[in-house]
Design a protein around this motif. Structure first.
Motif, short mmCIF file in Angstrom:
data_model
loop_
_atom_site.label_atom_id
_atom_site.label_comp_id
_atom_site.label_asym_id
_atom_site.label_seq_id
_atom_site.Cartn_x
_atom_site.Cartn_y
_atom_site.Cartn_z
N TYR A 179 -5.24 -23.27 37.20
CA TYR A 179 -5.21 -22.30 38.30
C TYR A 179 -6.61 -21.76 38.56
CZ TYR A 179 -4.59 -17.89 40.74
OH TYR A 179 -4.72 -16.85 41.63
N LEU A 180 -7.31 -21.37 37.51
CA LEU A 180 -8.66 -20.83 37.69
C LEU A 180 -9.59 -21.88 38.31
CD1 LEU A 180 -9.13 -18.77 34.40
CD2 LEU A 180 -8.75 -17.89 36.72
N ASP A 181 -9.42 -23.12 37.92
CA ASP A 181 -10.25 -24.16 38.53
C ASP A 181 -9.97 -24.28 40.02
OD1 ASP A 181 -12.10 -26.52 38.22
OD2 ASP A 181 -10.33 -27.53 39.02
N ARG A 182 -8.69 -24.15 40.41
CA ARG A 182 -8.35 -24.24 41.84
C ARG A 182 -9.01 -23.15 42.65
NH1 ARG A 182 -3.33 -25.48 39.76
NH2 ARG A 182 -2.36 -23.46 40.20
N ILE A 183 -8.98 -21.93 42.13
CA ILE A 183 -9.52 -20.83 42.94
C ILE A 183 -11.03 -20.70 42.82
CG2 ILE A 183 -7.32 -19.59 42.93
CD1 ILE A 183 -8.51 -17.64 40.87
N GLN A 184 -11.57 -20.97 41.63
CA GLN A 184 -13.01 -20.79 41.42
C GLN A 184 -13.84 -21.94 41.99
OE1 GLN A 184 -13.27 -20.12 37.19
NE2 GLN A 184 -12.56 -18.00 37.35
N SER A 185 -13.18 -23.05 42.32
CA SER A 185 -13.90 -24.17 42.91
C SER A 185 -13.96 -24.09 44.43
CB SER A 185 -13.26 -25.50 42.49
OG SER A 185 -11.93 -25.60 42.99
N ARG A 186 -13.36 -23.07 45.01
CA ARG A 186 -13.44 -22.90 46.45
C ARG A 186 -14.89 -22.67 46.87
NH1 ARG A 186 -8.86 -21.76 49.27
NH2 ARG A 186 -9.94 -20.34 50.70
N PRO A 187 -15.29 -23.20 48.02
CA PRO A 187 -16.69 -23.02 48.45
C PRO A 187 -17.13 -21.56 48.50
CG PRO A 187 -15.63 -24.71 49.78
CD PRO A 187 -14.56 -24.12 48.92
N ALA A 188 -16.25 -20.67 48.98
CA ALA A 188 -16.62 -19.26 49.06
C ALA A 188 -16.83 -18.66 47.67
CB ALA A 188 -15.55 -18.47 49.82
N ALA A 189 -16.00 -19.05 46.71
CA ALA A 189 -16.14 -18.55 45.34
C ALA A 189 -17.46 -19.02 44.74
CB ALA A 189 -14.97 -19.00 44.48
N ARG A 190 -17.81 -20.25 45.00
CA ARG A 190 -19.06 -20.79 44.47
C ARG A 190 -20.28 -20.11 45.11
NH1 ARG A 190 -17.65 -27.30 44.17
NH2 ARG A 190 -16.46 -27.20 42.23
N ARG A 191 -20.22 -19.93 46.42
CA ARG A 191 -21.33 -19.24 47.09
C ARG A 191 -21.50 -17.84 46.54
NH1 ARG A 191 -18.97 -21.29 51.76
NH2 ARG A 191 -18.17 -19.21 52.32
N ALA A 192 -20.40 -17.12 46.39
CA ALA A 192 -20.45 -15.74 45.90
C ALA A 192 -21.07 -15.68 44.51
CB ALA A 192 -19.05 -15.14 45.89
N ALA A 193 -20.64 -16.59 43.63
CA ALA A 193 -21.17 -16.60 42.26
C ALA A 193 -22.66 -16.91 42.26
CB ALA A 193 -20.41 -17.61 41.42
N GLU A 194 -23.08 -17.84 43.10
CA GLU A 194 -24.49 -18.19 43.16
C GLU A 194 -25.33 -17.01 43.64
OE1 GLU A 194 -24.57 -21.57 45.70
OE2 GLU A 194 -23.74 -22.94 44.18
#
Length: 207
Positions: A179-194
């Motif tokens: 589940y975490l991989d599904r949500i954290q791999s979203r482009p918006a999640a990745r941009r935010a983390a970066e």
């Protein structure tokens, strides 16, 4: 349209950064360092609790992560981050569960606060084990918390699950990891983390 985001890259503001990126709306970031900047009179005029995150949207101030997520989902409906009104019972229920009982239970456990059986009637979560069981019941085998469509609930409650897994208060079972991989791999999640990770050297607590 004016949208200003007050945050620190090592705070709950990371949740709101992700939510903002999901909306696709333009916004201005104002980082605040812990200490004098966050405790300043200027910021107290925005949030008298003198904590982050906060947003100011067209002159309207919103604080508290759960409230900000709900607000942004409604302010930018084109992003599709909230279910239709007729289907929001579970959406509101579980957003407030994560904001209230779960966060209280998790913080108390992290601080070593021992709640006796008698006191469990006074706290909003009963016992940590009960709150944890309820939170984990929200994690789906497939899809997202409200079914097949990603929502602000996945941003907010999913962030809590991600952090609790990272710090060991939630077991990293295959279902949770998937589940975490599904949500954290979203482009918006990745941009935010970066974006937030890049700001840590300058604005993190050790800066």
């Amino acid at each position: 349209m004016s949208l200003v985001f007050y945050t620190n890259p090592m705070s709950r503001g990371r949740i709101i950064r992700w939510m903002l990126e999901e909306t696709g709306a333009p916004y201005e970031t104002r980082f605040l360092r812990y200490g004098d900047e966050m405790n300043s009179a200027a910021y107290a005029a925005v949030n008298p609790m003198q904590k982050v995150p906060a947003i100011v949207h067209n002159g309207q101030v919103v604080t508290e992560c759960g409230a900000i997520c709900l607000y942004l989902a409604d302010a930018f409906p084109e992003a599709g981050l909230a279910p239709p009104l007729a289907g929001r019972a579970g959406y509101y229920r579980w957003m407030m569960f994560a904001a209230g009982p779960w966060e209280q239970a998790n913080v108390n456990a992290a601080l070593g606060v021992q709640v006796t059986p008698e006191q469990s009637r006074m706290v909003g979560y009963g016992t940590f084990e009960r709150a944890l069981d309820v939170l984990l019941s929200l994690v789906p085998e497939t899809g997202y918390m409200l079914g097949g469509k990603f929502s602000a609930l996945d941003v907010y409650a999913g962030s809590h699950i991600g952090w609790a897994t990272q710090f060991g208060s939630i077991p990293a079972t295959p279902r949770i990891a998937a589940y975490l991989d599904r949500i954290q791999s979203r482009p918006a999640a990745r941009r935010a983390a970066e974006l937030d990770d890049a700001a840590i050297p300058e604005y993190g607590p050790a800066a």
